[in-house]
Motif scaffolding. Structure first.
Motif, PDB file in Angstrom:
ATOM      1  N   MET A 130       0.831  -1.206   0.000  1.00 42.97           N
ATOM      2  CA  MET A 130       0.000   0.000   0.000  1.00 42.97           C
ATOM      3  C   MET A 130       0.861   1.250   0.000  1.00 42.97           C
ATOM      4  O   MET A 130       0.509   2.262  -0.617  1.00 42.97           O
ATOM      5  CB  MET A 130      -0.955  -0.023   1.194  1.00 42.97           C
ATOM      6  N   TYR A 131       1.997   1.201   0.667  1.00 41.80           N
ATOM      7  CA  TYR A 131       2.928   2.330   0.661  1.00 41.80           C
ATOM      8  C   TYR A 131       3.378   2.653  -0.760  1.00 41.80           C
ATOM      9  O   TYR A 131       3.454   3.830  -1.155  1.00 41.80           O
ATOM     10  CB  TYR A 131       4.129   2.000   1.546  1.00 41.80           C
ATOM     11  N   LEU A 132       3.649   1.617  -1.546  1.00 39.69           N
ATOM     12  CA  LEU A 132       4.065   1.828  -2.937  1.00 39.69           C
ATOM     13  C   LEU A 132       2.959   2.464  -3.767  1.00 39.69           C
ATOM     14  O   LEU A 132       3.231   3.112  -4.786  1.00 39.69           O
ATOM     15  CB  LEU A 132       4.492   0.496  -3.562  1.00 39.69           C
ATOM     16  N   ALA A 133       1.703   2.296  -3.333  1.00 36.08           N
ATOM     17  CA  ALA A 133       0.570   2.909  -4.027  1.00 36.08           C
ATOM     18  C   ALA A 133       0.145   4.219  -3.363  1.00 36.08           C
ATOM     19  O   ALA A 133      -0.938   4.742  -3.664  1.00 36.08           O
ATOM     20  CB  ALA A 133      -0.612   1.941  -4.055  1.00 36.08           C
ATOM     21  N   SER A 134       0.996   4.741  -2.465  1.00 32.75           N
ATOM     22  CA  SER A 134       0.722   6.002  -1.745  1.00 32.75           C
ATOM     23  C   SER A 134      -0.540   5.923  -0.896  1.00 32.75           C
ATOM     24  O   SER A 134      -1.230   6.925  -0.688  1.00 32.75           O
ATOM     25  CB  SER A 134       0.626   7.177  -2.732  1.00 32.75           C
ATOM     26  N   LEU A 135      -0.847   4.735  -0.397  1.00 35.92           N
ATOM     27  CA  LEU A 135      -1.975   4.549   0.518  1.00 35.92           C
ATOM     28  C   LEU A 135      -1.423   4.472   1.943  1.00 35.92           C
ATOM     29  O   LEU A 135      -0.492   3.704   2.216  1.00 35.92           O
ATOM     30  CB  LEU A 135      -2.732   3.262   0.182  1.00 35.92           C
ATOM     31  N   LYS A 136      -1.996   5.262   2.847  1.00 35.67           N
ATOM     32  CA  LYS A 136      -1.469   5.353   4.210  1.00 35.67           C
ATOM     33  C   LYS A 136      -2.565   5.061   5.228  1.00 35.67           C
ATOM     34  O   LYS A 136      -3.200   5.976   5.766  1.00 35.67           O
ATOM     35  CB  LYS A 136      -0.873   6.740   4.453  1.00 35.67           C
ATOM     36  N   PRO A 137      -2.807   3.786   5.512  1.00 33.09           N
ATOM     37  CA  PRO A 137      -3.839   3.428   6.490  1.00 33.09           C
ATOM     38  C   PRO A 137      -3.331   3.531   7.925  1.00 33.09           C
ATOM     39  O   PRO A 137      -2.126   3.656   8.170  1.00 33.09           O
ATOM     40  CB  PRO A 137      -4.128   1.966   6.139  1.00 33.09           C
ATOM     41  N   VAL A 138      -4.257   3.465   8.858  1.00 31.83           N
ATOM     42  CA  VAL A 138      -3.918   3.353  10.275  1.00 31.83           C
ATOM     43  C   VAL A 138      -3.720   1.874  10.586  1.00 31.83           C
ATOM     44  O   VAL A 138      -4.513   1.024  10.162  1.00 31.83           O
ATOM     45  CB  VAL A 138      -5.043   3.934  11.154  1.00 31.83           C
ATOM     46  N   ILE A 139      -2.644   1.556  11.305  1.00 35.07           N
ATOM     47  CA  ILE A 139      -2.357   0.169  11.663  1.00 35.07           C
ATOM     48  C   ILE A 139      -3.184  -0.229  12.885  1.00 35.07           C
ATOM     49  O   ILE A 139      -3.215   0.485  13.879  1.00 35.07           O
ATOM     50  CB  ILE A 139      -0.859  -0.004  11.965  1.00 35.07           C
ATOM     51  N   GLN A 140      -3.857  -1.397  12.803  1.00 39.86           N
ATOM     52  CA  GLN A 140      -4.573  -1.992  13.924  1.00 39.86           C
ATOM     53  C   GLN A 140      -5.593  -1.028  14.551  1.00 39.86           C
ATOM     54  O   GLN A 140      -5.266  -0.241  15.442  1.00 39.86           O
ATOM     55  CB  GLN A 140      -3.600  -2.471  15.002  1.00 39.86           C
ATOM     56  N   THR A 141      -6.819  -1.110  14.085  1.00 43.25           N
ATOM     57  CA  THR A 141      -7.880  -0.216  14.559  1.00 43.25           C
ATOM     58  C   THR A 141      -9.007  -1.019  15.190  1.00 43.25           C
ATOM     59  O   THR A 141      -9.522  -1.971  14.583  1.00 43.25           O
ATOM     60  CB  THR A 141      -8.424   0.629  13.399  1.00 43.25           C
ATOM     61  N   ASN A 142      -9.404  -0.642  16.409  1.00 44.37           N
ATOM     62  CA  ASN A 142     -10.481  -1.316  17.123  1.00 44.37           C
ATOM     63  C   ASN A 142     -11.839  -0.744  16.711  1.00 44.37           C
ATOM     64  O   ASN A 142     -12.034   0.470  16.724  1.00 44.37           O
ATOM     65  CB  ASN A 142     -10.300  -1.150  18.633  1.00 44.37           C
ATOM     66  N   ILE A 143     -12.763  -1.633  16.382  1.00 47.03           N
ATOM     67  CA  ILE A 143     -14.131  -1.235  16.025  1.00 47.03           C
ATOM     68  C   ILE A 143     -15.060  -1.830  17.069  1.00 47.03           C
ATOM     69  O   ILE A 143     -15.140  -3.054  17.232  1.00 47.03           O
ATOM     70  CB  ILE A 143     -14.499  -1.724  14.612  1.00 47.03           C
ATOM     71  N   PHE A 144     -15.781  -0.960  17.789  1.00 42.60           N
ATOM     72  CA  PHE A 144     -16.575  -1.387  18.936  1.00 42.60           C
ATOM     73  C   PHE A 144     -18.074  -1.400  18.641  1.00 42.60           C
ATOM     74  O   PHE A 144     -18.552  -0.711  17.727  1.00 42.60           O
ATOM     75  CB  PHE A 144     -16.306  -0.449  20.125  1.00 42.60           C
ATOM     76  N   LYS A 145     -18.783  -2.166  19.448  1.00 42.37           N
ATOM     77  CA  LYS A 145     -20.239  -2.259  19.333  1.00 42.37           C
ATOM     78  C   LYS A 145     -20.905  -0.917  19.573  1.00 42.37           C
ATOM     79  O   LYS A 145     -22.018  -0.677  19.098  1.00 42.37           O
ATOM     80  CB  LYS A 145     -20.780  -3.290  20.330  1.00 42.37           C
ATOM     81  N   THR A 146     -20.246  -0.054  20.315  1.00 38.82           N
ATOM     82  CA  THR A 146     -20.783   1.274  20.617  1.00 38.82           C
ATOM     83  C   THR A 146     -20.781   2.184  19.386  1.00 38.82           C
ATOM     84  O   THR A 146     -21.356   3.270  19.410  1.00 38.82           O
ATOM     85  CB  THR A 146     -19.937   1.946  21.706  1.00 38.82           C
ATOM     86  N   GLY A 147     -20.092   1.742  18.322  1.00 37.52           N
ATOM     87  CA  GLY A 147     -19.926   2.574  17.138  1.00 37.52           C
ATOM     88  C   GLY A 147     -18.634   3.357  17.140  1.00 37.52           C
ATOM     89  O   GLY A 147     -18.282   4.003  16.149  1.00 37.52           O
ATOM     90  N   ASP A 148     -17.910   3.310  18.257  1.00 35.64           N
ATOM     91  CA  ASP A 148     -16.610   3.987  18.333  1.00 35.64           C
ATOM     92  C   ASP A 148     -15.576   3.207  17.528  1.00 35.64           C
ATOM     93  O   ASP A 148     -15.520   1.973  17.586  1.00 35.64           O
ATOM     94  CB  ASP A 148     -16.147   4.086  19.790  1.00 35.64           C
ATOM     95  N   ILE A 149     -14.763   3.935  16.776  1.00 34.74           N
ATOM     96  CA  ILE A 149     -13.681   3.344  15.995  1.00 34.74           C
ATOM     97  C   ILE A 149     -12.396   4.055  16.392  1.00 34.74           C
ATOM     98  O   ILE A 149     -12.202   5.233  16.081  1.00 34.74           O
ATOM     99  CB  ILE A 149     -13.948   3.474  14.483  1.00 34.74           C
TER     100      ILE A 149
END
Length: 355
Positions: free
Chosen positions: A249-268
């Motif tokens: 993804m870096y080679l395609a200039s894509l910069k995601p966040v590493i390891q993201t928690n997605i909760f039942k509350t809707g909080d990400i």
């Protein structure tokens, strides 16, 4: 040694399997959570700092001032509670990419940060109080000049060697640079302390209960004594296929966040370091899933399904929960990532650019 490396990376990623000679090197700290970066700057000297240690030296110095180099009274405190030796813990970074800087130096983008106990002949090497008394602990703590070759953060460090950065950069290392560990600093961990007495900076906007939860989390992360030479990963990718995909993804200039928690509350929320920016604590019992990578601006989650025995039914339930939250998702097998990385990255790019 990390196996099944994609040919796409070998052909396209600069400095992938060669580290250039005689280059200054630094870390791009923008790629890690700000509060984790802040914590690093408190990890030096003899740790953890406790109320009883503070009160002990108060008898000699009012108000007491604690420096990285311990005073005679601090050593006296540790001897009084039965501490004879400390574990030396290194803070080690791995980088998924290395970039050229305008001034001719290099900059590493972290995908992993580990705590590594110093070892000798495969066993944890402890430092006795009498030895530390003769040393400049501040210089030891701030020594960021060590490099560990063949440092695979997904398993114990066994085959590589440790050497100074000056020697490493003069050699012109011919090996995979993402499994070179760069030591950022060191601290000395006491085997005896009361968890309840540990002193951490607290956010005055948080309730005592929430501050207590963050204190417990950090205590277990930073101060749990090591029983073997296995690195303790405190930030980053969980597997080689995640590393490969991040590099692609870096080679395609894509910069995601590493390891993201997605909760039942809707909080990400990416991790518990990021969660500290808000006066909340959401327990793991509320977790829907942890996305390996996440693009918050697109609400797009990426999953690397590496196991041959992956729980498909569980994934279907997770997918439904994500759809209810309006989170889009893509899943890729380890085989796809290892053998068809360029195609996988094209699929992610296409999905990313839809919106």
């Amino acid at each position: 040694m990390i196996q099944n490396r994609p040919k796409f990376l070998k052909k396209n990623l600069k400095y992938y399997n060669h580290f250039p000679k005689q280059k200054d090197f630094d870390i791009d700290f923008l790629h890690i959570p700000a509060l984790l970066n802040l914590d690093f700057h408190s990890l030096s000297g003899l740790l953890p700092l406790t109320k009883s240690r503070y009160e002990f030296i108060t008898k000699y110095d009012k108000p007491p001032v604690i420096f990285v180099n311990p005073t005679d009274e601090e050593y006296e405190y540790y001897e009084s509670i039965g501490v004879k030796e400390f574990q030396a813990i290194g803070i080690v970074f791995n980088f998924y990419a290395i970039e050229d800087c305008p001034d001719g130096s290099l900059k590493g983008l972290p995908y992993n940060i580990s705590l590594l106990p110093m070892t000798e002949n495969g066993k944890i090497d402890t430092w006795g109080i009498d030895l530390l008394k003769q040393m400049n602990v501040e210089e030891l703590s701030q020594d960021n000049n060590l490099v560990f070759t063949e440092f695979n953060p997904f398993q114990s460090w066994k085959k590589g060697i440790g050497l100074t950065y000056e020697l490493f950069s003069n050699i012109g290392y011919d090996g995979y640079t993402d499994t070179v560990g760069f030591n950022w600093g060191m601290y000395f961990l006491s085997p005896i302390y009361d968890k309840k007495e540990i002193i951490f900076p607290e956010n005055t906007n948080f309730s005592p209960i929430i501050n207590a939860k963050y204190k417990k989390f950090k205590t277990n992360l930073f101060f749990k004594n090591f029983t073997n030479s296995q690195p303790r990963r405190i930030f980053g990718c969980d597997s080689p296929i995640e590393l490969f995909l991040l590099q692609g993804m870096y080679l395609a200039s894509l910069k995601p966040v590493i390891q993201t928690n997605i909760f039942k509350t809707g909080d990400i929320i990416a991790n518990y370091f990021e969660m500290q920016n808000s006066p909340i604590w959401i327990g793991q019992d509320q977790l829907i899933t942890q996305a390996d990578f996440y693009f918050p601006e697109k609400q797009l989650a990426i999953f690397c399904d590496g196991s041959d025995f992956h729980d498909i039914e569980k994934d279907k339930k997770i997918n439904k929960s994500l759809e209810k939250l309006g989170v889009k998702y893509l899943r890729f097998s380890g085989k796809q990532i290892s053998e068809e990385l360029e195609k996988v990255v094209e699929i992610i790019s296409s999905e990313y650019n839809k919106f």
